[in-house]
Motif scaffolding. Structure first.
Motif, mmCIF file in Angstrom:
data_model
loop_
_atom_site.group_PDB
_atom_site.id
_atom_site.type_symbol
_atom_site.label_atom_id
_atom_site.label_comp_id
_atom_site.label_asym_id
_atom_site.label_seq_id
_atom_site.Cartn_x
_atom_site.Cartn_y
_atom_site.Cartn_z
ATOM 1 N N ALA A 138 0.816 -1.211 0.000
ATOM 2 C CA ALA A 138 0.000 0.000 0.000
ATOM 3 C C ALA A 138 0.852 1.264 0.000
ATOM 4 O O ALA A 138 0.402 2.315 -0.477
ATOM 5 N N ALA A 139 2.077 1.200 0.507
ATOM 6 C CA ALA A 139 2.947 2.376 0.489
ATOM 7 C C ALA A 139 3.246 2.797 -0.950
ATOM 8 O O ALA A 139 3.270 3.987 -1.278
ATOM 9 N N TYR A 140 3.453 1.817 -1.817
ATOM 10 C CA TYR A 140 3.714 2.101 -3.231
ATOM 11 C C TYR A 140 2.457 2.664 -3.897
ATOM 12 O O TYR A 140 2.523 3.625 -4.673
ATOM 13 N N GLU A 141 1.327 2.051 -3.590
ATOM 14 C CA GLU A 141 0.057 2.515 -4.159
ATOM 15 C C GLU A 141 -0.239 3.951 -3.734
ATOM 16 O O GLU A 141 -0.532 4.817 -4.580
ATOM 17 N N LEU A 142 -0.159 4.234 -2.428
ATOM 18 C CA LEU A 142 -0.528 5.556 -1.923
ATOM 19 C C LEU A 142 0.481 6.617 -2.336
ATOM 20 O O LEU A 142 0.108 7.761 -2.635
ATOM 21 N N PHE A 143 1.758 6.264 -2.360
ATOM 22 C CA PHE A 143 2.769 7.212 -2.864
ATOM 23 C C PHE A 143 2.497 7.508 -4.335
ATOM 24 O O PHE A 143 2.632 8.651 -4.778
ATOM 25 N N GLY A 144 2.093 6.492 -5.093
ATOM 26 C CA GLY A 144 1.739 6.710 -6.495
ATOM 27 C C GLY A 144 0.579 7.666 -6.649
ATOM 28 O O GLY A 144 0.615 8.589 -7.471
ATOM 29 N N TYR A 145 -0.483 7.465 -5.849
ATOM 30 C CA TYR A 145 -1.628 8.378 -5.890
ATOM 31 C C TYR A 145 -1.192 9.815 -5.562
ATOM 32 O O TYR A 145 -1.572 10.775 -6.242
ATOM 33 N N ALA A 146 -0.418 9.959 -4.472
ATOM 34 C CA ALA A 146 -0.019 11.289 -4.028
ATOM 35 C C ALA A 146 0.880 11.976 -5.051
ATOM 36 O O ALA A 146 0.769 13.186 -5.293
ATOM 37 N N THR A 147 1.770 11.202 -5.654
ATOM 38 C CA THR A 147 2.642 11.760 -6.681
ATOM 39 C C THR A 147 1.841 12.203 -7.891
ATOM 40 O O THR A 147 2.046 13.302 -8.420
ATOM 41 N N ARG A 148 0.905 11.354 -8.332
ATOM 42 C CA ARG A 148 0.058 11.710 -9.478
ATOM 43 C C ARG A 148 -0.698 12.991 -9.198
ATOM 44 O O ARG A 148 -0.789 13.874 -10.046
ATOM 45 N N ARG A 149 -1.222 13.126 -7.989
ATOM 46 C CA ARG A 149 -1.968 14.337 -7.626
ATOM 47 C C ARG A 149 -1.071 15.560 -7.650
ATOM 48 O O ARG A 149 -1.489 16.654 -8.041
ATOM 49 N N SER A 150 0.194 15.395 -7.239
ATOM 50 C CA SER A 150 1.110 16.535 -7.192
ATOM 51 C C SER A 150 1.455 17.066 -8.575
ATOM 52 O O SER A 150 1.879 18.211 -8.713
ATOM 53 N N PHE A 151 1.283 16.215 -9.594
ATOM 54 C CA PHE A 151 1.554 16.634 -10.963
ATOM 55 C C PHE A 151 0.290 17.094 -11.688
ATOM 56 O O PHE A 151 0.339 17.414 -12.869
ATOM 57 N N THR A 152 -0.853 17.109 -10.982
ATOM 58 C CA THR A 152 -2.132 17.419 -11.610
ATOM 59 C C THR A 152 -2.690 18.704 -11.038
ATOM 60 O O THR A 152 -2.527 18.992 -9.855
ATOM 61 N N PHE A 153 -3.385 19.493 -11.888
ATOM 62 C CA PHE A 153 -4.011 20.725 -11.425
ATOM 63 C C PHE A 153 -5.291 20.351 -10.692
ATOM 64 O O PHE A 153 -6.330 20.122 -11.307
ATOM 65 N N CYS A 154 -5.198 20.283 -9.371
ATOM 66 C CA CYS A 154 -6.325 19.775 -8.584
ATOM 67 C C CYS A 154 -6.889 20.796 -7.602
ATOM 68 O O CYS A 154 -7.754 20.460 -6.798
ATOM 69 N N GLN A 155 -6.437 22.025 -7.648
ATOM 70 C CA GLN A 155 -6.861 22.988 -6.650
ATOM 71 C C GLN A 155 -8.367 23.172 -6.591
ATOM 72 O O GLN A 155 -8.944 23.369 -5.529
ATOM 73 N N ASN A 156 -9.046 23.077 -7.738
ATOM 74 C CA ASN A 156 -10.486 23.331 -7.770
ATOM 75 C C ASN A 156 -11.321 22.117 -7.405
ATOM 76 O O ASN A 156 -12.539 22.202 -7.333
ATOM 77 N N VAL A 157 -10.667 20.989 -7.196
ATOM 78 C CA VAL A 157 -11.406 19.773 -6.855
ATOM 79 C C VAL A 157 -10.799 19.119 -5.622
ATOM 80 O O VAL A 157 -10.786 17.918 -5.485
ATOM 81 N N ALA A 158 -10.326 19.956 -4.697
ATOM 82 C CA ALA A 158 -9.615 19.434 -3.534
ATOM 83 C C ALA A 158 -10.476 18.538 -2.663
ATOM 84 O O ALA A 158 -9.981 17.649 -1.984
ATOM 85 N N THR A 159 -11.794 18.747 -2.673
ATOM 86 C CA THR A 159 -12.674 17.952 -1.805
ATOM 87 C C THR A 159 -13.391 16.858 -2.563
ATOM 88 O O THR A 159 -14.236 16.170 -2.024
ATOM 89 N N GLU A 160 -13.052 16.662 -3.843
ATOM 90 C CA GLU A 160 -13.785 15.713 -4.666
ATOM 91 C C GLU A 160 -13.749 14.303 -4.083
ATOM 92 O O GLU A 160 -14.759 13.597 -4.068
ATOM 93 N N ALA A 161 -12.582 13.887 -3.551
ATOM 94 C CA ALA A 161 -12.476 12.521 -3.065
ATOM 95 C C ALA A 161 -13.427 12.265 -1.903
ATOM 96 O O ALA A 161 -14.004 11.196 -1.778
ATOM 97 N N VAL A 162 -13.614 13.272 -1.054
ATOM 98 C CA VAL A 162 -14.513 13.105 0.081
ATOM 99 C C VAL A 162 -15.946 13.123 -0.372
ATOM 100 O O VAL A 162 -16.757 12.303 0.034
ATOM 101 N N GLU A 163 -16.283 14.015 -1.293
ATOM 102 C CA GLU A 163 -17.665 14.166 -1.721
ATOM 103 C C GLU A 163 -18.173 12.990 -2.511
ATOM 104 O O GLU A 163 -19.360 12.714 -2.523
#
Length: 230
Positions: free
Chosen positions: A203-228
């Motif tokens: 899971a460390a590889y999976e979650l680091f992958g998710y976090a890295t992908r997010r860091s390279f993506t313009f996500c400021q306008n959808v910061a709460t999307e995962a919760v919603e």
């Protein structure tokens, strides 16, 4: 036209030795897997890019000590190259909800390795029906958000692939203490204490992958999307 049950159960041995192998997957499942594998390769490439920069705090958040950075880098390199070099690693879709692990709530996939006395040395990534109900990729998933969606097909496949010895090498990557470390809270907690090496937790590889992908993506306008959308 959908394949017949007999056709669905045939192994697919690709003409290209560097193409992934499937068994018991119908045409739509195979298409879904091909796209998900492309996303797995992308996530691994982004993780490698992050590890090649000076931005190591994100790496440390999931893996703790940077002493094993090179070993972890090798794992991501093998994932990025998959299926090249990963012989005898087959993706299997086979009505696996009849198998006990797939009957557990939230089950999506599992790795099945051959036993020492089996003549068939193939390792399978078995895919539960829940796997195909996941989003293919959720670029803005925030794994630190309480109650947020924590999985997509790309991440689940990545997690299963790093379990396979042909990918993990000597690290013997499992699921952590008691075989139950899947959450951000567990991985990040162990990365701080190093009571158990996160380099040996899939899971460390999976979650680091998710976090890295997010860091390279313009996500400021959808910061709460995962919760919603959980």
């Amino acid at each position: 036209m959908s394949p017949s049950p007999v056709e669905k159960r045939k192994d697919v041995t690709p003409a290209d030795p560097n193409a992934p192998a499937y068994t018991a997957c119908d045409a739509q499942e195979q298409l879904d897997l091909e796209f998900a594998l492309l996303q797995v390769n992308v996530v691994a490439e982004l993780a490698l890019m992050k590890m090649n920069t000076t931005d190591l705090p994100l790496f440390s958040e999931f893996f703790g000590d940077v002493k094993q950075l090179e070993e972890i880098r090798l794992v991501f390199e093998r994932v990025a190259a998959y299926p090249k070099g990963a012989t005898d690693l087959v993706l299997r879709c086979d009505g696996l909800d009849a198998h006990m692990p797939c009957q557990q709530p939230g089950s999506t996939a599992m790795l099945v390795q051959p036993t020492a006395n089996q003549s068939n040395k193939t390792t399978y990534v078995d895919l539960c029906s829940g796997f195909f109900g996941l989003p293919t990729n959720d670029n803005c998933m925030d794994v630190t958000a309480p109650g947020g969606r924590r999985y997509d097909r790309a991440g689940v496949l990545l997690r299963q692939l790093v379990h396979a010895p042909v990918i993990s090498g000597w690290l013997n990557i499992g699921d952590g203490p008691n075989g139950s470390c899947y959450s951000y809270e567990c991985v990040a907690g162990l990365a701080k204490t190093m009571a158990f090496p996160p380099s040996q937790i899939a899971a460390a590889y999976e979650l680091f992958g998710y976090a890295t992908r997010r860091s390279f993506t313009f996500c400021q306008n959808v910061a709460t999307e995962a919760v919603e959308t959980s």
